[in-house]
Write an enzyme that holds these catalytic residues in place. Structure first.
Site, PDB file in Angstrom:
ATOM      1  N   ARG A   8      -3.751  -9.260   4.687  1.00  0.00           N
ATOM      2  CA  ARG A   8      -4.739  -8.804   3.704  1.00  0.00           C
ATOM      3  C   ARG A   8      -4.665  -7.286   3.566  1.00  0.00           C
ATOM      4  NH1 ARG A   8      -7.567 -13.640   3.206  1.00  0.00           N
ATOM      5  NH2 ARG A   8      -7.681 -14.765   5.168  1.00  0.00           N
ATOM      6  N   LYS A  12       0.421  -2.703   2.871  1.00  0.00           N
ATOM      7  CA  LYS A  12       1.648  -3.432   3.200  1.00  0.00           C
ATOM      8  C   LYS A  12       2.123  -4.259   2.009  1.00  0.00           C
ATOM      9  CE  LYS A  12       1.097  -4.383   8.169  1.00  0.00           C
ATOM     10  NZ  LYS A  12       0.956  -5.495   9.124  1.00  0.00           N
ATOM     11  N   ASP A  69       4.597  -7.208  11.340  1.00  0.00           N
ATOM     12  CA  ASP A  69       3.800  -6.611  12.404  1.00  0.00           C
ATOM     13  C   ASP A  69       4.417  -5.263  12.708  1.00  0.00           C
ATOM     14  OD1 ASP A  69       1.379  -7.312  13.971  1.00  0.00           O
ATOM     15  OD2 ASP A  69       2.655  -6.594  15.606  1.00  0.00           O
ATOM     16  N   PHE A 152      -0.893   4.776   3.718  1.00  0.00           N
ATOM     17  CA  PHE A 152      -2.013   4.159   4.434  1.00  0.00           C
ATOM     18  C   PHE A 152      -1.836   4.434   5.930  1.00  0.00           C
ATOM     19  CE2 PHE A 152      -0.093   0.357   6.455  1.00  0.00           C
ATOM     20  CZ  PHE A 152       1.130   0.307   5.797  1.00  0.00           C
ATOM     21  N   GLY A 153      -2.784   3.964   6.703  1.00  0.00           N
ATOM     22  CA  GLY A 153      -2.669   4.022   8.167  1.00  0.00           C
ATOM     23  C   GLY A 153      -2.444   5.437   8.697  1.00  0.00           C
ATOM     24  N   ASP A 155      -0.048   7.438   8.101  1.00  0.00           N
ATOM     25  CA  ASP A 155       0.853   8.259   7.270  1.00  0.00           C
ATOM     26  C   ASP A 155       0.496   9.753   7.252  1.00  0.00           C
ATOM     27  OD1 ASP A 155       2.564   6.207   6.651  1.00  0.00           O
ATOM     28  OD2 ASP A 155       1.702   5.778   4.690  1.00  0.00           O
ATOM     29  N   LYS A 175       8.914   7.383   0.486  1.00  0.00           N
ATOM     30  CA  LYS A 175       8.648   6.698   1.761  1.00  0.00           C
ATOM     31  C   LYS A 175       9.392   5.359   1.796  1.00  0.00           C
ATOM     32  CE  LYS A 175       5.155   4.398   4.595  1.00  0.00           C
ATOM     33  NZ  LYS A 175       3.823   3.808   4.730  1.00  0.00           N
ATOM     34  N   HIS A 180      10.320   2.463   8.229  1.00  0.00           N
ATOM     35  CA  HIS A 180      10.552   1.322   9.121  1.00  0.00           C
ATOM     36  C   HIS A 180      10.449   0.003   8.352  1.00  0.00           C
ATOM     37  CE1 HIS A 180       6.421   2.440   8.696  1.00  0.00           C
ATOM     38  NE2 HIS A 180       5.949   1.438   9.389  1.00  0.00           N
ATOM     39  N   ARG A 181       9.462  -0.083   7.440  1.00  0.00           N
ATOM     40  CA  ARG A 181       9.262  -1.308   6.652  1.00  0.00           C
ATOM     41  C   ARG A 181      10.441  -1.509   5.695  1.00  0.00           C
ATOM     42  NH1 ARG A 181       4.671  -0.218   5.934  1.00  0.00           N
ATOM     43  NH2 ARG A 181       3.986  -1.539   7.651  1.00  0.00           N
TER      44      ARG A 181
HETATM   45  P1  ITT Z   1      -1.989  -7.600   9.108  1.00  0.00           P
HETATM   46  O1  ITT Z   1      -2.116  -7.943  10.553  1.00  0.00           O
HETATM   47  O2  ITT Z   1      -2.869  -8.394   8.208  1.00  0.00           O
HETATM   48  O3  ITT Z   1      -0.560  -7.609   8.630  1.00  0.00           O
HETATM   49  P2  ITT Z   1      -2.760  -4.981   9.974  1.00  0.00           P
HETATM   50  O4  ITT Z   1      -3.056  -3.685   9.286  1.00  0.00           O
HETATM   51  O5  ITT Z   1      -3.763  -5.482  10.974  1.00  0.00           O
HETATM   52  O6  ITT Z   1      -2.494  -6.089   8.871  1.00  0.00           O
HETATM   53  P3  ITT Z   1      -0.758  -4.761  12.070  1.00  0.00           P
HETATM   54  O7  ITT Z   1      -1.502  -5.605  13.021  1.00  0.00           O
HETATM   55  O8  ITT Z   1       0.730  -4.961  11.914  1.00  0.00           O
HETATM   56  O9  ITT Z   1      -1.323  -4.880  10.594  1.00  0.00           O
HETATM   57  O10 ITT Z   1      -1.037  -3.243  12.417  1.00  0.00           O
HETATM   58  C1  ITT Z   1      -0.268  -2.274  11.848  1.00  0.00           C
HETATM   59  C2  ITT Z   1      -0.996  -0.950  11.876  1.00  0.00           C
HETATM   60  O11 ITT Z   1      -0.005   0.071  12.152  1.00  0.00           O
HETATM   61  C3  ITT Z   1      -1.566  -0.636  10.495  1.00  0.00           C
HETATM   62  O12 ITT Z   1      -2.890  -1.060  10.362  1.00  0.00           O
HETATM   63  C4  ITT Z   1      -1.413   0.880  10.457  1.00  0.00           C
HETATM   64  O13 ITT Z   1      -2.505   1.465  11.106  1.00  0.00           O
HETATM   65  C5  ITT Z   1      -0.151   1.122  11.274  1.00  0.00           C
HETATM   66  N1  ITT Z   1       1.011   1.174  10.373  1.00  0.00           N
HETATM   67  C6  ITT Z   1       1.981   0.228  10.205  1.00  0.00           C
HETATM   68  N2  ITT Z   1       2.853   0.602   9.263  1.00  0.00           N
HETATM   69  C7  ITT Z   1       2.426   1.792   8.802  1.00  0.00           C
HETATM   70  C8  ITT Z   1       2.880   2.669   7.803  1.00  0.00           C
HETATM   71  O14 ITT Z   1       3.919   2.383   7.038  1.00  0.00           O
HETATM   72  N3  ITT Z   1       2.209   3.795   7.627  1.00  0.00           N
HETATM   73  C9  ITT Z   1       1.131   4.097   8.360  1.00  0.00           C
HETATM   74  N4  ITT Z   1       0.616   3.325   9.310  1.00  0.00           N
HETATM   75  C10 ITT Z   1       1.250   2.156   9.527  1.00  0.00           C
END
Ligand code: ITT
Length: 203
Positions: A8, A12, A69, A152-153, A155, A175, A180-181
């Site tokens: 959700r 991503k 993940d 997001f996250g 970044d 990006k 990594h993605r």
């Molecule tokens: P889902 O489990 O629903 O996929 P989530 O956000 O909980 O969503 P994860 O458990 O994989 O996903 O946690 C990944 C976290 O790592 C994410 O919430 C970000 O905080 C961080 N993260 C992953 N990829 C990132 C990115 O490209 N840029 C910034 N932060 C990232």
């Protein structure tokens, strides 16, 4: 055909649909299945959790499902936040809470010791419950202050090696070339093309 992206997390879903180039494939997110229970991410590795999310979504929907993940591993914090990246500052933490906690823990750590990497494991679960994994990593460093509003996250606090800007200061397209993605998805695309050269089966 449809592939269910088992998340959700809108950041991503946006990146995955921008990066993957699979003709005649529509990506749908878990928001299209509001009653699908949230997977319990109780694995010990990124692979474990990606498999848990993808297989639950495939089982629930009957569709091919793909899960991501991912997380940030910081050397000076012994690999934290790692698989706990989404909830580093607590179960209800938002992105800002999480990167603020990282910056606080890293106060006083000199520039040369602020090395880190993002890791992404993609898991695709198809018919017959077969699972396929790919992985991408990108090295970088952690800033002392947040910079930029894109992405997001974490970044705003991550500078990929070879750049002087954070992921949040880059255009999404930039990006998506190096992240990594992107690396994990390019391998996944290659794998899907080899697996089913004529495209994934229609469902
Ligand atoms: P889902 O489990 O629903 O996929 P989530 O956000 O909980 O969503 P994860 O458990 O994989 O996903 O946690 C990944 C976290 O790592 C994410 O919430 C970000 O905080 C961080 N993260 C992953 N990829 C990132 C990115 O490209 N840029 C910034 N932060 C990232």
């Amino acid at each position: 055909m449809d592939i269910l992206i088992a998340t959700r997390n809108k950041g991503k879903i946006r990146e995955i649909s921008e990066i993957l180039d699979l003709p005649e494939t529509r990506f749908i997110g878990l928001d299209s299945f509001p009653d699908c229970p949230d997977a319990e991410e109780n694995g010990r590795t990124f692979d474990d959790n990606a498999l848990i999310k993808a297989s639950q979504a495939a089982y629930y929907s009957g569709l091919w499902a793909m899960a991501d993940d991912s997380g940030l591993l910081i050397d000076a914090l012994s690999g934290q936040p790692g698989i706990l990246s989404a909830r580093f500052a607590g179960p209800d933490a938002d992105y800002r809470d999480n990167w603020m906690k990282v910056l606080e823990l890293m106060q006083g750590i000199p520039a040369g010791k602020r090395t880190a990497r993002f890791v992404c494991v993609m898991c695709l679960v198809g018919n017959n419950n077969r699972a396929f994994f790919t992985r991408g990593e990108i090295e970088g460093t952690i800033t002392a202050e947040p910079r930029g509003d894109s992405g997001f996250g974490y970044d705003p606090i991550f500078i990929p090696a070879g750049s002087d800007r954070t992921f949040a200061e880059m255009d999404p397209a930039e990006k998506n070339q190096i992240s990594h993605r992107a690396l994990a998805l390019k391998k996944m695309q290659h794998l899907i093309n080899g697996l089913v050269p004529s495209g994934l089966p229609k469902t």
